[in-house]
Design a protein around this motif. Structure first.
Motif, PDB file in Angstrom:
ATOM      1  N   SER A   1     -10.131   2.407   5.964  1.00 15.43           N
ATOM      2  CA  SER A   1      -9.297   3.379   6.445  1.00 15.43           C
ATOM      3  C   SER A   1      -8.009   3.737   5.231  1.00 15.43           C
ATOM      4  N   ARG A   2      -7.736   2.655   4.616  1.00 18.48           N
ATOM      5  CA  ARG A   2      -6.777   2.733   3.533  1.00 18.48           C
ATOM      6  C   ARG A   2      -7.621   3.290   2.279  1.00 18.48           C
ATOM      7  N   CYS A   3      -8.640   3.343   2.042  1.00 13.85           N
ATOM      8  CA  CYS A   3      -9.465   3.955   1.029  1.00 13.85           C
ATOM      9  C   CYS A   3      -9.492   5.387   1.161  1.00 13.85           C
TER      10      CYS A   3
ATOM     11  N   PHE B   1       0.869  -1.230  -0.073  1.00 16.38           N
ATOM     12  CA  PHE B   1       0.054  -0.027   0.026  1.00 16.38           C
ATOM     13  C   PHE B   1       1.005   1.343   0.121  1.00 16.38           C
ATOM     14  N   GLU B   2       2.032   1.322   0.670  1.00 18.61           N
ATOM     15  CA  GLU B   2       2.954   2.383   0.654  1.00 18.61           C
ATOM     16  C   GLU B   2       3.293   2.585  -0.535  1.00 18.61           C
TER      17      GLU B   2
ATOM     18  N   THR C   1     -10.686  -4.752  -1.920  1.00 19.14           N
ATOM     19  CA  THR C   1      -9.622  -5.745  -1.483  1.00 19.14           C
ATOM     20  C   THR C   1     -10.021  -7.134  -2.086  1.00 19.14           C
TER      21      THR C   1
ATOM     22  N   THR D   1      -7.324   7.160   3.134  1.00 18.34           N
ATOM     23  CA  THR D   1      -5.928   7.557   3.067  1.00 18.34           C
ATOM     24  C   THR D   1      -5.494   7.773   1.530  1.00 18.34           C
ATOM     25  N   LEU D   2      -6.071   7.026   0.597  1.00 19.35           N
ATOM     26  CA  LEU D   2      -5.687   6.973  -0.717  1.00 19.35           C
ATOM     27  C   LEU D   2      -6.298   8.217  -1.390  1.00 19.35           C
TER      28      LEU D   2
ATOM     29  N   THR E   1      -7.222  -3.133   0.908  1.00 20.10           N
ATOM     30  CA  THR E   1      -7.536  -1.895   0.726  1.00 20.10           C
ATOM     31  C   THR E   1      -8.899  -1.570   1.943  1.00 20.10           C
TER      32      THR E   1
END
Length: 294
Positions: free
Chosen positions: A141-143, A104-105, A124, A145-146, A138
């Motif tokens: 929370s990652r959604c 993800f990074e 995901t 962030t992206l 994903t």
């Protein structure tokens, strides 16, 4: 309903190599040359994946900027960089359970390449290739962030969806939270179910249902994987959608005949003409999407 449609070229992708098709462009000048040829043939948007010098997948912003600068020196096509990356090279993390994870990074770095759009892969799924399981994780929370990384840089998301729940859950939630302005541009990807656990096959009924799931004020594009490309793009035109073709999604022009990106674009534009449709220019597409002029 207008008879003009946006045509996207997806020249490279992040999964296959020249061993699958020698015409696959992987290096910055190869990609720029292919995109420019497709632009002259009618493409208005370029969906770009970056590759390392060894052809492995990456979201390295320096490589993205090199590709984008080479393309922009030639034409005003809309630049849409991937934040999915791929399943090799910089994108892979080996896990202690024997599986692999898509980094993800590294995906976040795709927003740093200077493009005006980026693909939002808020999914995901499990990508299985050559017997290797790659987890693409994903969660909500990652959604967030992206999409924040895109919005903070003035990038318009291309919401990429593989099944109805991808539309009805995170895409709709984030649109309702104000992370995008209408029209919302949603790319429906069908036909990749054999490689992606969590993806849907292409059938006319499935595409029709997914279009009905779209949020109000959406415009949409179809990406048909492999043999789904030709029937899916044809149906999309009839339903009022826009179309994407290219070697990222499909290596073949017909059974046993390897394609080039230009062959696929030229066929798409020819079919559109036979059906009474015309490709939109990059400037027209930019206006429709609410992007700044180049």
């Amino acid at each position: 309903m207008s008879n003009r449609r946006m045509v996207t070229i997806a020249p490279t992708g992040g999964t296959t190599f020249k061993s699958a098709n020698p015409a696959l462009p992987t290096q910055p000048q190869e990609i720029a040359d292919d995109v420019y040829a497709c632009y002259k043939a009618g493409a208005a948007i370029a969906a770009i994946h970056a590759r390392r010098p060894d052809d492995e997948a990456t979201c390295n912003p320096a490589i993205y900027r090199d590709i984008n600068d080479r393309i922009r020196a030639k034409c005003d096509i809309i630049l849409n960089n991937s934040t999915g990356g791929g399943n090799s090279g910089d994108m892979l993390i080996e896990r202690p359970d024997g599986m692999f994870e898509n980094s993800f990074e590294e995906r976040l770095k795709g927003t740093e390449g200077g493009a005006e759009m980026c693909t939002f892969d808020g999914v995901t799924v499990v990508d299985t290739i050559s017997g290797k399981d790659v987890l693409v994780i994903t969660p909500p929370s990652r959604c967030e962030t992206l999409v924040k990384a895109m919005v903070d840089k003035g990038i318009k998301p291309e919401w990429e969806v593989f099944s109805p729940e991808h539309i009805l859950q995170d895409v709709t939630r984030l649109i309702q939270k104000g992370y995008d302005k209408p029209p919302y541009y949603i790319n429906i990807v069908l036909g990749g179910e054999k490689g992606f656990q969590g993806a849907m096959p292409y059938t006319p009924d499935i595409l029709d249902f997914m279009v009905k799931c779209l949020p109000p004020q959406s415009i949409w594009c179809i990406s048909g994987i492999g043999p789904a490309q030709l029937p899916a793009t044809t149906q999309a035109l009839l339903l009022g959608g826009h179309v994407r073709v290219g070697l990222e999604d499909n290596h073949y022009y017909s059974r046993g005949v390897k394609a080039t990106n230009l062959m696929l674009i030229e066929r798409q534009v020819r079919i559109m003409a036979e059906m009474g449709y015309e490709p939109m220019s990059a400037a027209e597409s930019r206006e429709l999407l609410g992007l700044n002029p180049v």
